[in-house]
Motif scaffolding. Structure first.
Motif, PDB file in Angstrom:
ATOM      1  N   VAL A  56      -8.477   0.603 -19.589  1.00 40.16           N
ATOM      2  CA  VAL A  56      -9.307   1.645 -20.309  1.00 40.16           C
ATOM      3  C   VAL A  56     -10.231   2.590 -19.013  1.00 40.16           C
ATOM      4  CG1 VAL A  56     -10.954   1.551 -21.719  1.00 40.16           C
ATOM      5  CG2 VAL A  56      -9.355  -0.492 -21.903  1.00 40.16           C
ATOM      6  N   SER A  57     -10.238   1.866 -18.447  1.00 41.54           N
ATOM      7  CA  SER A  57     -10.886   3.321 -17.365  1.00 41.54           C
ATOM      8  C   SER A  57     -10.958   2.768 -16.050  1.00 41.54           C
ATOM      9  CB  SER A  57     -12.569   3.487 -18.234  1.00 41.54           C
ATOM     10  OG  SER A  57     -12.978   2.557 -18.418  1.00 41.54           O
ATOM     11  N   ALA A  58     -11.064   3.710 -14.876  1.00 43.48           N
ATOM     12  CA  ALA A  58     -11.907   3.144 -13.061  1.00 43.48           C
ATOM     13  C   ALA A  58     -12.521   3.801 -12.981  1.00 43.48           C
ATOM     14  CB  ALA A  58     -11.182   2.935 -12.902  1.00 43.48           C
ATOM     15  N   ASN A  59     -13.872   3.962 -12.381  1.00 47.13           N
ATOM     16  CA  ASN A  59     -14.018   5.082 -11.545  1.00 47.13           C
ATOM     17  C   ASN A  59     -14.888   4.214 -11.055  1.00 47.13           C
ATOM     18  OD1 ASN A  59     -17.151   4.519 -12.549  1.00 47.13           O
ATOM     19  ND2 ASN A  59     -16.412   4.667 -14.526  1.00 47.13           N
ATOM     20  N   ILE A  60     -15.647   5.173  -9.282  1.00 52.41           N
ATOM     21  CA  ILE A  60     -15.889   4.711  -8.306  1.00 52.41           C
ATOM     22  C   ILE A  60     -17.250   5.357  -7.944  1.00 52.41           C
ATOM     23  CG2 ILE A  60     -15.545   5.034  -5.870  1.00 52.41           C
ATOM     24  CD1 ILE A  60     -12.769   5.270  -5.915  1.00 52.41           C
ATOM     25  N   THR A  61     -18.288   4.391  -8.092  1.00 50.59           N
ATOM     26  CA  THR A  61     -19.573   4.349  -7.611  1.00 50.59           C
ATOM     27  C   THR A  61     -19.941   4.587  -6.486  1.00 50.59           C
ATOM     28  OG1 THR A  61     -19.846   4.585 -10.263  1.00 50.59           O
ATOM     29  CG2 THR A  61     -21.944   4.323  -8.496  1.00 50.59           C
ATOM     30  N   GLY A  62     -20.521   4.975  -5.596  1.00 55.34           N
ATOM     31  CA  GLY A  62     -20.623   4.685  -3.858  1.00 55.34           C
ATOM     32  C   GLY A  62     -19.551   3.885  -3.531  1.00 55.34           C
ATOM     33  N   ASN A  63     -19.994   2.576  -3.193  1.00 59.65           N
ATOM     34  CA  ASN A  63     -19.299   1.147  -2.518  1.00 59.65           C
ATOM     35  C   ASN A  63     -18.414   0.358  -3.662  1.00 59.65           C
ATOM     36  OD1 ASN A  63     -19.050   2.544  -0.341  1.00 59.65           O
ATOM     37  ND2 ASN A  63     -21.073   0.920   1.151  1.00 59.65           N
ATOM     38  N   CYS A  64     -18.477   0.804  -5.055  1.00 58.48           N
ATOM     39  CA  CYS A  64     -18.053  -0.001  -6.399  1.00 58.48           C
ATOM     40  C   CYS A  64     -16.789   0.694  -6.802  1.00 58.48           C
ATOM     41  CB  CYS A  64     -19.076  -0.053  -6.737  1.00 58.48           C
ATOM     42  SG  CYS A  64     -20.389  -0.888  -5.823  1.00 58.48           S
ATOM     43  N   LEU A  65     -15.678  -0.361  -7.093  1.00 59.10           N
ATOM     44  CA  LEU A  65     -14.922   0.281  -8.259  1.00 59.10           C
ATOM     45  C   LEU A  65     -15.201  -0.249  -9.473  1.00 59.10           C
ATOM     46  CD1 LEU A  65     -11.813   1.237  -8.898  1.00 59.10           C
ATOM     47  CD2 LEU A  65     -11.041  -0.392  -8.000  1.00 59.10           C
ATOM     48  N   ASN A  66     -15.783   0.491 -10.321  1.00 54.50           N
ATOM     49  CA  ASN A  66     -16.062   0.139 -12.037  1.00 54.50           C
ATOM     50  C   ASN A  66     -14.507  -0.398 -12.777  1.00 54.50           C
ATOM     51  OD1 ASN A  66     -19.091  -0.437 -11.148  1.00 54.50           O
ATOM     52  ND2 ASN A  66     -18.575   1.618 -11.520  1.00 54.50           N
ATOM     53  N   VAL A 132     -10.705   8.255   1.229  1.00 55.24           N
ATOM     54  CA  VAL A 132      -9.598   7.367   1.005  1.00 55.24           C
ATOM     55  C   VAL A 132      -8.623   7.818  -0.502  1.00 55.24           C
ATOM     56  CG1 VAL A 132     -10.013   4.904   0.670  1.00 55.24           C
ATOM     57  CG2 VAL A 132      -7.704   5.305   1.048  1.00 55.24           C
ATOM     58  N   ILE A 133      -7.645   8.280  -0.870  1.00 60.79           N
ATOM     59  CA  ILE A 133      -7.214   8.276  -2.162  1.00 60.79           C
ATOM     60  C   ILE A 133      -6.975   6.622  -2.257  1.00 60.79           C
ATOM     61  CG2 ILE A 133      -5.943   8.598  -3.602  1.00 60.79           C
ATOM     62  CD1 ILE A 133      -5.985  11.798  -1.699  1.00 60.79           C
ATOM     63  N   LEU A 134      -6.965   6.444  -3.172  1.00 61.06           N
ATOM     64  CA  LEU A 134      -6.477   4.550  -4.117  1.00 61.06           C
ATOM     65  C   LEU A 134      -5.509   5.480  -4.838  1.00 61.06           C
ATOM     66  CD1 LEU A 134     -10.404   2.835  -3.877  1.00 61.06           C
ATOM     67  CD2 LEU A 134      -8.531   2.964  -2.145  1.00 61.06           C
ATOM     68  N   ASN A 135      -4.709   4.861  -4.923  1.00 64.44           N
ATOM     69  CA  ASN A 135      -3.030   4.536  -5.601  1.00 64.44           C
ATOM     70  C   ASN A 135      -3.830   2.832  -6.422  1.00 64.44           C
ATOM     71  OD1 ASN A 135      -2.431   7.134  -5.022  1.00 64.44           O
ATOM     72  ND2 ASN A 135      -1.809   6.050  -3.152  1.00 64.44           N
ATOM     73  N   ILE A 136      -3.992   3.226  -8.029  1.00 67.34           N
ATOM     74  CA  ILE A 136      -4.353   1.454  -8.590  1.00 67.34           C
ATOM     75  C   ILE A 136      -3.183   1.763  -9.561  1.00 67.34           C
ATOM     76  CG2 ILE A 136      -5.303   0.396  -9.581  1.00 67.34           C
ATOM     77  CD1 ILE A 136      -7.598   1.669  -8.630  1.00 67.34           C
ATOM     78  N   ASP A 137      -2.489   0.633  -9.065  1.00 68.30           N
ATOM     79  CA  ASP A 137      -0.720   0.539 -10.170  1.00 68.30           C
ATOM     80  C   ASP A 137      -1.495   0.382 -11.785  1.00 68.30           C
ATOM     81  OD1 ASP A 137       1.621   0.138 -11.110  1.00 68.30           O
ATOM     82  OD2 ASP A 137       1.614  -1.673 -10.606  1.00 68.30           O
ATOM     83  N   GLY A 138      -1.159   1.457 -12.565  1.00 68.53           N
ATOM     84  CA  GLY A 138      -1.419   0.705 -13.989  1.00 68.53           C
ATOM     85  C   GLY A 138      -2.205   2.265 -14.662  1.00 68.53           C
ATOM     86  N   LEU A 139      -2.953   2.979 -12.904  1.00 63.77           N
ATOM     87  CA  LEU A 139      -3.528   3.478 -13.600  1.00 63.77           C
ATOM     88  C   LEU A 139      -3.132   5.515 -13.677  1.00 63.77           C
ATOM     89  CD1 LEU A 139      -6.443   4.223 -14.267  1.00 63.77           C
ATOM     90  CD2 LEU A 139      -7.048   4.525 -12.158  1.00 63.77           C
ATOM     91  N   ASP A 140      -3.410   6.568 -14.510  1.00 60.82           N
ATOM     92  CA  ASP A 140      -2.434   7.100 -15.075  1.00 60.82           C
ATOM     93  C   ASP A 140      -2.750   8.318 -13.167  1.00 60.82           C
ATOM     94  OD1 ASP A 140      -1.017   6.398 -16.281  1.00 60.82           O
ATOM     95  OD2 ASP A 140      -1.967   7.516 -17.800  1.00 60.82           O
TER      96      ASP A 140
END
Length: 147
Positions: A56-66, A132-140
Motif C-alpha cells: 500500500v505504501s512505504a516511507n522512511i522516517t529516521g532509521n525506520c522503514l514504515n 543509500v537507495i533502497l530498491n524494494i521489490d514490489g514498490l514502484d
C-alpha cells in the motif's frame, strides 16, 4: 465488587491498565530501535518465498522503514513479515541495495486487511556514505535512506 470503590480510583485503575497495555511488545521497539532489523542474507534473499500481499505504501522516517501492506486474512494478528536485503551493494552514487519483504499469512478468512509494520534500517548503512537507495521489490519507486 467495583461498586464500593470511589469513582476516581476506578478511573485511575482504568488509565493505569490502558498505559500498561500501550507499552511496546517484544516485536516492537527493541533496544530503542524502531523495530526488527533488516536481515542481510544473500541465500535467504534468493530462496525466500512469500504469500501474496499488496504494498500500500512505504516511507522512511529516521532509521525506520514504515510499510503498509494489505492481504486477505482475519485481522493480521498471525502475519509474519521479514525485510530481507540481498547483501549486494551497487557501487553508484549514492550506493544501492536490493530488498524484499517476505510475507507469511496463515489466516484463512475472506476479509481484506491492511497493516503497517516498521523495520530498523541502521544495519544497512555503509560507513563511507550518508545515504543509500533502497530498491524494494514490489514498490514502484526506490526510497532514499539518508543517515
Amino acid at each position: 465488587m467495583f461498586s464500593k470503590l470511589p469513582k476516581y480510583l476506578i478511573l485511575c485503575l482504568c488509565f493505569a491498565f490502558l498505559f500498561v497495555n500501550s507499552k511496546c511488545s517484544d516485536d516492537d521497539e527493541v533496544d530503542g530501535n524502531c523495530g526488527p532489523a533488516a536481515v542481510i542474507d544473500y541465500g535467504y534473499y534468493n530462496a525466500a518465498e512469500s504469500n501474496n500481499y499488496d504494498m500500500v505504501s512505504a516511507n522512511i522516517t529516521g532509521n525506520c522503514l514504515n510499510v503498509e501492506i494489505a492481504a486477505s486474512g482475519c485481522d493480521g494478528s498471525n502475519w509474519s513479515l521479514v525485510l530481507l536485503d540481498s547483501g549486494d551493494i551497487a557501487e553508484s552514487n549514492p550506493v544501492q541495495r536490493d530488498l524484499k519483504l517476505v510475507f507469511s499469512n496463515l489466516e484463512d478468512c475472506q476479509a481484506f486487511v491492511s497493516q503497517t509494520r516498521v523495520f530498523d534500517l541502521a544495519n544497512l548503512q555503509t560507513p563511507e556514505d550518508h545515504s543509500v537507495i533502497l530498491n524494494i521489490d514490489g514498490l514502484d519507486e526506490s526510497l532514499t535512506y539518508i543517515y
